[in-house]
Enzyme design. Structure first.
Site, mmCIF file in Angstrom:
data_model
loop_
_atom_site.group_PDB
_atom_site.id
_atom_site.type_symbol
_atom_site.label_atom_id
_atom_site.label_comp_id
_atom_site.label_asym_id
_atom_site.label_seq_id
_atom_site.Cartn_x
_atom_site.Cartn_y
_atom_site.Cartn_z
ATOM 1 N N TYR A 296 -11.647 -22.256 11.436
ATOM 2 C CA TYR A 296 -12.032 -22.715 12.400
ATOM 3 C C TYR A 296 -12.144 -24.347 12.579
ATOM 4 C CZ TYR A 296 -15.658 -23.645 15.543
ATOM 5 O OH TYR A 296 -16.035 -24.893 16.667
ATOM 6 N N SER B 39 -7.073 -14.566 5.569
ATOM 7 C CA SER B 39 -7.674 -13.962 5.374
ATOM 8 C C SER B 39 -8.076 -13.319 6.758
ATOM 9 C CB SER B 39 -8.342 -13.533 4.143
ATOM 10 O OG SER B 39 -9.115 -14.428 4.573
ATOM 11 N N SER C 282 -24.561 -24.898 3.915
ATOM 12 C CA SER C 282 -24.858 -24.300 5.198
ATOM 13 C C SER C 282 -26.744 -24.629 5.015
ATOM 14 C CB SER C 282 -24.890 -22.115 5.166
ATOM 15 O OG SER C 282 -25.582 -22.397 6.235
ATOM 16 N N TYR D 11 -24.276 -13.326 2.410
ATOM 17 C CA TYR D 11 -23.667 -14.553 2.288
ATOM 18 C C TYR D 11 -23.994 -15.694 2.174
ATOM 19 C CZ TYR D 11 -21.693 -18.701 5.538
ATOM 20 O OH TYR D 11 -21.726 -20.001 5.940
ATOM 21 N N LYS E 137 -23.364 -19.251 -0.790
ATOM 22 C CA LYS E 137 -23.999 -20.363 -0.610
ATOM 23 C C LYS E 137 -25.159 -21.786 -1.911
ATOM 24 C CE LYS E 137 -21.164 -21.129 2.576
ATOM 25 N NZ LYS E 137 -19.189 -21.867 1.988
ATOM 26 N N PHE F 36 -25.140 -27.112 9.915
ATOM 27 C CA PHE F 36 -26.375 -26.382 11.491
ATOM 28 C C PHE F 36 -25.009 -25.648 12.211
ATOM 29 C CE2 PHE F 36 -30.253 -27.889 10.222
ATOM 30 C CZ PHE F 36 -30.327 -28.101 9.176
ATOM 31 N N ASN F 37 -25.143 -25.150 13.000
ATOM 32 C CA ASN F 37 -23.997 -24.004 14.065
ATOM 33 C C ASN F 37 -23.315 -25.027 14.933
ATOM 34 O OD1 ASN F 37 -27.072 -23.276 13.539
ATOM 35 N ND2 ASN F 37 -26.244 -21.647 14.380
HETATM 36 P P1 NAD Z 1 -12.555 -19.458 8.482
HETATM 37 O O1 NAD Z 1 -12.985 -18.259 8.471
HETATM 38 O O2 NAD Z 1 -12.416 -19.687 10.114
HETATM 39 O O3 NAD Z 1 -12.590 -20.211 7.934
HETATM 40 C C1 NAD Z 1 -11.973 -19.825 6.345
HETATM 41 C C2 NAD Z 1 -10.790 -19.578 6.113
HETATM 42 O O4 NAD Z 1 -10.749 -19.430 4.971
HETATM 43 C C3 NAD Z 1 -9.636 -18.720 6.665
HETATM 44 O O5 NAD Z 1 -8.950 -19.875 7.251
HETATM 45 C C4 NAD Z 1 -9.425 -17.930 5.208
HETATM 46 O O6 NAD Z 1 -8.204 -17.176 5.880
HETATM 47 C C5 NAD Z 1 -9.386 -18.768 4.346
HETATM 48 N N1 NAD Z 1 -10.552 -18.246 3.350
HETATM 49 C C6 NAD Z 1 -10.864 -17.598 2.716
HETATM 50 N N2 NAD Z 1 -11.179 -16.496 1.392
HETATM 51 C C7 NAD Z 1 -9.989 -17.662 1.179
HETATM 52 C C8 NAD Z 1 -9.830 -16.671 -0.472
HETATM 53 N N3 NAD Z 1 -9.911 -16.459 -1.597
HETATM 54 N N4 NAD Z 1 -8.674 -17.812 -0.411
HETATM 55 C C9 NAD Z 1 -8.011 -19.151 0.436
HETATM 56 N N5 NAD Z 1 -8.011 -18.875 1.610
HETATM 57 C C10 NAD Z 1 -9.238 -17.810 2.159
HETATM 58 O O7 NAD Z 1 -14.507 -20.288 8.096
HETATM 59 P P2 NAD Z 1 -14.769 -21.243 9.091
HETATM 60 O O8 NAD Z 1 -16.028 -21.585 10.074
HETATM 61 O O9 NAD Z 1 -13.692 -22.465 9.185
HETATM 62 O O10 NAD Z 1 -15.704 -22.210 7.717
HETATM 63 C C11 NAD Z 1 -15.707 -22.726 6.581
HETATM 64 C C12 NAD Z 1 -16.130 -22.907 5.528
HETATM 65 O O11 NAD Z 1 -17.675 -23.252 6.608
HETATM 66 C C13 NAD Z 1 -16.479 -21.620 5.103
HETATM 67 O O12 NAD Z 1 -16.914 -22.138 3.696
HETATM 68 C C14 NAD Z 1 -18.356 -20.848 5.762
HETATM 69 O O13 NAD Z 1 -18.250 -20.595 5.024
HETATM 70 C C15 NAD Z 1 -18.455 -22.328 6.784
HETATM 71 N N6 NAD Z 1 -19.506 -22.503 7.067
HETATM 72 C C16 NAD Z 1 -19.278 -21.791 7.924
HETATM 73 C C17 NAD Z 1 -20.562 -22.115 9.321
HETATM 74 C C18 NAD Z 1 -19.951 -21.415 10.455
HETATM 75 O O14 NAD Z 1 -20.901 -21.031 11.916
HETATM 76 N N7 NAD Z 1 -18.500 -20.942 11.350
HETATM 77 C C19 NAD Z 1 -21.912 -22.727 8.893
HETATM 78 C C20 NAD Z 1 -21.891 -22.861 7.987
HETATM 79 C C21 NAD Z 1 -20.796 -23.141 6.611
HETATM 80 C C1 UD1 Z 2 -25.688 -17.695 11.633
HETATM 81 C C2 UD1 Z 2 -26.072 -16.295 10.120
HETATM 82 C C3 UD1 Z 2 -25.731 -18.076 9.204
HETATM 83 C C4 UD1 Z 2 -24.804 -17.997 9.181
HETATM 84 C C5 UD1 Z 2 -23.991 -19.078 10.686
HETATM 85 C C6 UD1 Z 2 -22.714 -19.545 10.806
HETATM 86 C C7 UD1 Z 2 -27.629 -15.027 10.637
HETATM 87 C C8 UD1 Z 2 -28.880 -15.154 10.706
HETATM 88 N N1 UD1 Z 2 -26.912 -15.941 10.282
HETATM 89 O O1 UD1 Z 2 -26.708 -18.723 11.717
HETATM 90 O O2 UD1 Z 2 -26.603 -16.923 8.161
HETATM 91 O O3 UD1 Z 2 -25.320 -19.391 7.842
HETATM 92 O O4 UD1 Z 2 -24.310 -18.010 11.683
HETATM 93 O O5 UD1 Z 2 -21.813 -18.606 10.365
HETATM 94 O O6 UD1 Z 2 -26.852 -14.294 11.209
HETATM 95 N N2 UD1 Z 2 -27.349 -14.661 18.965
HETATM 96 C C9 UD1 Z 2 -28.076 -13.569 20.442
HETATM 97 N N3 UD1 Z 2 -27.056 -13.362 20.980
HETATM 98 C C10 UD1 Z 2 -26.078 -13.176 19.757
HETATM 99 C C11 UD1 Z 2 -25.321 -13.694 19.015
HETATM 100 C C12 UD1 Z 2 -26.248 -15.196 18.967
HETATM 101 O O7 UD1 Z 2 -28.916 -14.115 21.237
HETATM 102 O O8 UD1 Z 2 -25.354 -12.272 20.234
HETATM 103 C C13 UD1 Z 2 -28.665 -15.773 19.091
HETATM 104 C C14 UD1 Z 2 -29.181 -15.788 17.218
HETATM 105 O O9 UD1 Z 2 -30.777 -14.964 17.746
HETATM 106 C C15 UD1 Z 2 -30.316 -17.562 17.599
HETATM 107 C C16 UD1 Z 2 -28.895 -18.044 17.575
HETATM 108 O O10 UD1 Z 2 -28.405 -17.363 19.005
HETATM 109 O O11 UD1 Z 2 -31.211 -17.364 17.832
HETATM 110 C C17 UD1 Z 2 -27.431 -18.738 17.244
HETATM 111 O O12 UD1 Z 2 -26.994 -17.750 16.636
HETATM 112 P P1 UD1 Z 2 -25.787 -17.032 15.195
HETATM 113 O O13 UD1 Z 2 -24.536 -17.716 16.624
HETATM 114 O O14 UD1 Z 2 -25.378 -16.036 14.554
HETATM 115 O O15 UD1 Z 2 -26.191 -18.081 14.389
HETATM 116 P P2 UD1 Z 2 -27.399 -18.608 13.136
HETATM 117 O O16 UD1 Z 2 -28.068 -17.342 13.546
HETATM 118 O O17 UD1 Z 2 -28.666 -19.982 13.463
#
Ligand code: NAD
Ligand code: UD1
Length: 339
Positions: free
Chosen positions: A12, A35, A125, A150, A154, A179-180
């Site tokens: 993503y 994956s 994160s 998870y 991080k 953040f989100n």
């Molecule tokens: P995502 O799952 O869409 O992307 C991660 C990608 O890494 C995927 O394409 C997956 O196939 C690949 N991958 C996983 N393990 C692998 C491996 N061992 N070798 C090669 N490729 C591998 O997730 P995203 O939302 O794009 O997140 C990207 C990064 O940001 C992640 O490290 C995630 O933990 C971090 N992050 C995401 C969020 C969020 O809310 N999306 C928030 C904070 C941090």
């Molecule tokens: C979550 C993870 C965090 C991770 C982040 C990005 C938890 C406790 N935290 O953060 O570790 O880094 O995602 O992947 O899972 N909510 C609803 N209904 C839903 C889904 C969410 O009410 O179906 C609410 C949650 O309670 C929260 C807000 O929406 O208040 C955002 O939730 P979410 O998108 O899951 O993000 P975080 O909880 O901030």
């Protein structure tokens, strides 16, 4: 211009970052084991930019593949997105998360060291902050023990990278504390495509809107917030992608390891998200209040002054853009990339 290795570049945030990198004139090599993503995302990156991506299907744990990439390409810097991110799953199969996220990061930096490449941007994160901190969260506030495995991976990788940079001054490492992330590319060609039932709020909302889920459960309406529902700092994925370019520029001329918050600085409640989504997109989101979700905090939003001042980064998109773009993507791709 640089040549950048993007691990997890089919995912993503990675795919949106590839678009911004290519548009800025950088060359991109993606390493992804697919994956949690589809090669179709990279086809769309190429369609949108009219440029090509060197794609290697492989794993960051595979040192042979990593060494080949560094031998075949003159890589200047690495943006490291690859990792597993499902919070619930990380509680059930922690070892998989430790191996993939922690050992995978170690494997990557070992290969970088062998190849004499020392510029790294790491996807961290806001979950690394101690829950006792009061928002707005700034980078000088203490980190704490995240509520899930998870988040723990991080925190550990942040700490490993800090110690690495302390021990060896050749390293230049950016820790971006997201953040989100929400939203999608304006074209509607790229967006978030979670497998199974979404854990996060925004994909759940768009899947309700498109009819894949019956109704949204709002986890808790008795928090000490503006309307009782949880408050978060939602950031448009294209703004987030651009933060990586800013961090890259910063790191190509610096040493050491430094953390930056990437958020808008605005807190927004779940009800505000639902109501604004309905208003902007003209679609009703059926919902119910449900009990609080374990591990959730009431409020989390960023102080982003450090990123603004030091990286020259700003968030350009507001909440309405985030919600319109999320919907535009979901509407055009009801089954994500699997159409
Ligand atoms: P995502 O799952 O869409 O992307 C991660 C990608 O890494 C995927 O394409 C997956 O196939 C690949 N991958 C996983 N393990 C692998 C491996 N061992 N070798 C090669 N490729 C591998 O997730 P995203 O939302 O794009 O997140 C990207 C990064 O940001 C992640 O490290 C995630 O933990 C971090 N992050 C995401 C969020 C969020 O809310 N999306 C928030 C904070 C941090
Ligand atoms: C979550 C993870 C965090 C991770 C982040 C990005 C938890 C406790 N935290 O953060 O570790 O880094 O995602 O992947 O899972 N909510 C609803 N209904 C839903 C889904 C969410 O009410 O179906 C609410 C949650 O309670 C929260 C807000 O929406 O208040 C955002 O939730 P979410 O998108 O899951 O993000 P975080 O909880 O901030």
């Amino acid at each position: 211009m640089s040549k950048v290795l993007v691990t997890g570049g089919a995912g993503y945030i990675g795919s949106h970052t590839c678009v911004e990198l290519l548009n800025a004139g950088h060359d991109v090599v993606v390493l992804d084991n697919l994956s949690n993503s589809s090669k179709e995302a990279l086809n769309r990156v190429q369609t949108l930019t009219a440029k090509s991506v060197d794609f290697v299907e492989g794993d960051i744990l595979d040192e042979v593949v990593l060494d080949q990439i560094f031998q075949n390409h003159q890589i200047d810097a690495v943006i490291h997105f690859a990792g597993l991110k499902a919070v619930g799953e990380s509680q059930k199969i922690p070892l998989k998360y430790f191996e993939n996220n922690i050992s995978g990061s170690i494997s990557l930096v070992q290969a970088m060291e062998r190849a004499n490449v020392f510029n790294l941007v790491f996807s961290s994160s806001a979950t690394v902050y101690d829950e006792a901190n009061i928002s707005p969260l700034n980078e000088d506030m203490p980190t704490g023990m995240p509520s899930n495995n998870y988040g723990y991976t991080k925190l550990i990788v942040e700490q490993l990278l800090e110690k690495l940079a302390q021990a060896d001054e050749r390293w230049s490492i950016a820790l971006l504390r997201y953040f989100n992330p929400v939203g999608a590319h304006k074209s509607g060609l790229m967006g978030e495509d979670p497998q199974g039932i979404p854990n996060n709020l925004m994909p759940y909302v768009t899947q309700v809107a498109v009819g894949r889920r019956e109704k949204l459960s709002i986890f808790g309406n008795d928090y000490d917030t503006v309307d009782g529902t949880g408050v978060r700092d939602y950031i448009h994925v294209v703004d987030l992608a651009n933060a990586h370019l800013c961090a890259l520029n910063n790191r190509l001329n610096a040493q050491g390891c430094r953390a930056w918050n990437i958020g808008t600085g605005n807190g927004c409640s779940v009800l505000e998200i639902k109501n604004t989504f309905e208003r902007v997109n003209g679609i009703e989101i059926p919902f119910e209040f449900a009990p609080r979700r374990e591990g959730d905090v009431a409020t989390s939003f960023a102080n982003n002054a450090r990123a603004v001042q030091e990286l020259g980064w700003t968030a350009k998109f507001g909440l309405e853009d985030m919600l319109a773009d999320s919907w535009n993507w979901q509407k055009q791709n009801p089954n994500g990339y699997r159409d």
